[in-house]
Design an enzyme around this catalytic site. Structure first.
Site, PDB file in Angstrom:
ATOM      1  N   ARG A  47     -12.900 -14.201  38.954  1.00  0.00           N
ATOM      2  CA  ARG A  47     -14.349 -14.205  38.754  1.00  0.00           C
ATOM      3  C   ARG A  47     -14.628 -13.501  37.425  1.00  0.00           C
ATOM      4  NH1 ARG A  47     -14.433 -17.607  41.899  1.00  0.00           N
ATOM      5  NH2 ARG A  47     -15.587 -17.816  43.850  1.00  0.00           N
ATOM      6  N   GLU A 102     -21.958 -17.350  34.263  1.00  0.00           N
ATOM      7  CA  GLU A 102     -21.752 -18.799  34.143  1.00  0.00           C
ATOM      8  C   GLU A 102     -23.068 -19.541  34.277  1.00  0.00           C
ATOM      9  OE1 GLU A 102     -17.449 -18.611  36.375  1.00  0.00           O
ATOM     10  OE2 GLU A 102     -18.769 -20.264  36.911  1.00  0.00           O
ATOM     11  N   HIS A 113     -14.770 -23.326  34.493  1.00  0.00           N
ATOM     12  CA  HIS A 113     -14.515 -23.047  35.916  1.00  0.00           C
ATOM     13  C   HIS A 113     -13.893 -24.258  36.628  1.00  0.00           C
ATOM     14  CE1 HIS A 113     -15.779 -20.209  39.398  1.00  0.00           C
ATOM     15  NE2 HIS A 113     -14.662 -20.850  39.689  1.00  0.00           N
TER      16      HIS A 113
HETATM   17  C1  GLV Z   1     -13.402 -20.930  43.096  1.00  0.00           C
HETATM   18  O1  GLV Z   1     -13.680 -20.212  42.203  1.00  0.00           O
HETATM   19  C2  GLV Z   1     -13.271 -20.535  44.472  1.00  0.00           C
HETATM   20  O2  GLV Z   1     -13.573 -19.383  44.813  1.00  0.00           O
HETATM   21  O3  GLV Z   1     -12.867 -21.376  45.274  1.00  0.00           O
END
Ligand code: GLV
Length: 320
Positions: free
Chosen positions: A239, A268, A286
């Site tokens: 994250r 983001e 991402h």
């Molecule tokens: C992606 O970032 C997830 O947490 O699956």
């Protein structure tokens, strides 16, 4: 018949079981994700919601859904978008999708590692710029990862899958984690568990594989980035907020760090100022688990979690 609201246009195959059970399913199939107002409106009256990591599930969201809501099934491994206390107070089950996306996410982390150490991101941008080039023995040299130690922060499924990839490419494996890496991987990979600050001071690459919690917020701060080895690299597929991005920009700008590969960002889709201009930074939008196969499996697991709760059972993969 229950009302199941899904906040994205998910792969539809994952919803077959819910559909077969006769539940009403409302997906969000528009090109743009819902605004907050649209989101609250969309989940009104839901018995179950399937959410994505950009949905903030807080008191306001739960109020909008209504008191009949029984389960929030997040289509993600992470669940930092969900206020667990509020859900617990309202006896709303929360589930996530562990166990199905670790290979895809580790692929992304390892791709970033190669792209940044071998300068492949920069090289690709260079070709596309149309600038002239020729093969030269000293042209655009990167660094061999075979002599490097990877320092994994977090040694769960994704961290361990990353460790396997790194080991296969000849790297030494070290990690810092609340729980030791599970056997047999720990032994097969000769993974060395270290206290976090020792890991940071001795690794050539730090790769984040921890959840975002109050404890891991800005875990890589200015002080820890300064404690990293000169010319080390940072990889983040966890994250964004686990790193103080401005401090990272400074550490890169000063030349202390050699580069960074990032898939996630604190705000983001905004990218912290300074990162876009740096050639030694590789940025992805991402994409950690973004394969057709994995997203279908994640959706299927979230749907199974919702279905279990609607059938009066606990979810298969609850968040505690
Ligand atoms: C992606 O970032 C997830 O947490 O699956």
């Amino acid at each position: 018949m229950a009302k199941v609201c899904i906040t994205d246009g998910v792969p539809k195959a994952g919803l077959d079981e819910l559909r077969a059970a006769g539940h009403e399913i409302l997906t969000w199939d528009r090109a743009q994700p819902p605004t907050r107002t649209e989101l609250l409106d969309h989940v009104r009256g839901a018995d179950a919601v399937l959410t994505v990591l950009t949905d903030k599930v807080d008191e306001e969201f739960l109020d909008a859904a209504g008191p009949q809501l029984k389960v929030v099934a997040n289509i993600a491994a992470g669940f930092n978008n969900i206020d667990l206390d509020s859900c617990r107070k309202r006896q709303v089950f929360v589930s996530n999708t562990p166990g199905v996306l670790f290979e895809s996410t580790a692929d992304t982390a390892f791709a970033l590692l190669l792209m940044v150490t071998r300068r492949f991101g920069e090289a690709e941008r260079f070709i596309r710029s149309g600038k002239p080039w020729q093969y030269r023995t000293t042209f655009m040299l990167g660094h061999a990862i075979q002599s490097m130690t990877i320092g994994l922060i977090g040694a769960g499924q994704i961290g361990t899958a990353m460790a396997r990839r790194c080991r296969a490419f000849g790297m030494r494996i070290a990690y810092a984690s609340e729980h030791p890496m599970k056997a047999p991987a720990r032994d097969e990979l000769e993974a060395v568990g270290l206290p976090l600050d020792e890991l940071i001071a001795t690794s050539d690459v730090i790769s984040l594989h921890c959840p975002l919690t109050p404890e891991t917020y800005h875990l890589l701060n200015a002080e820890r980035l300064a404690a990293m080895k000169p010319d080390a690299y940072v990889i983040n597929t966890a994250r964004g907020a686990c790193i103080d991005e401005q401090a990272l920009v400074e550490a890169l700008r000063s030349g202390h760090l050699a580069g960074a590969g990032l898939d996630v960002y604190e705000h983001e889709p905004e990218i912290a100022s300074g990162l876009l201009e740096m050639e030694n930074v590789v940025l992805l939008p991402h994409l950690g688990s973004a394969t057709v196969e994995t997203r279908a499996t994640m959706t299927g697991l979230a749907a199974k979690n919702a279905l279990a709760v609607l059938n009066g059972e606990p979810p298969l993969t609850p968040v505690h």
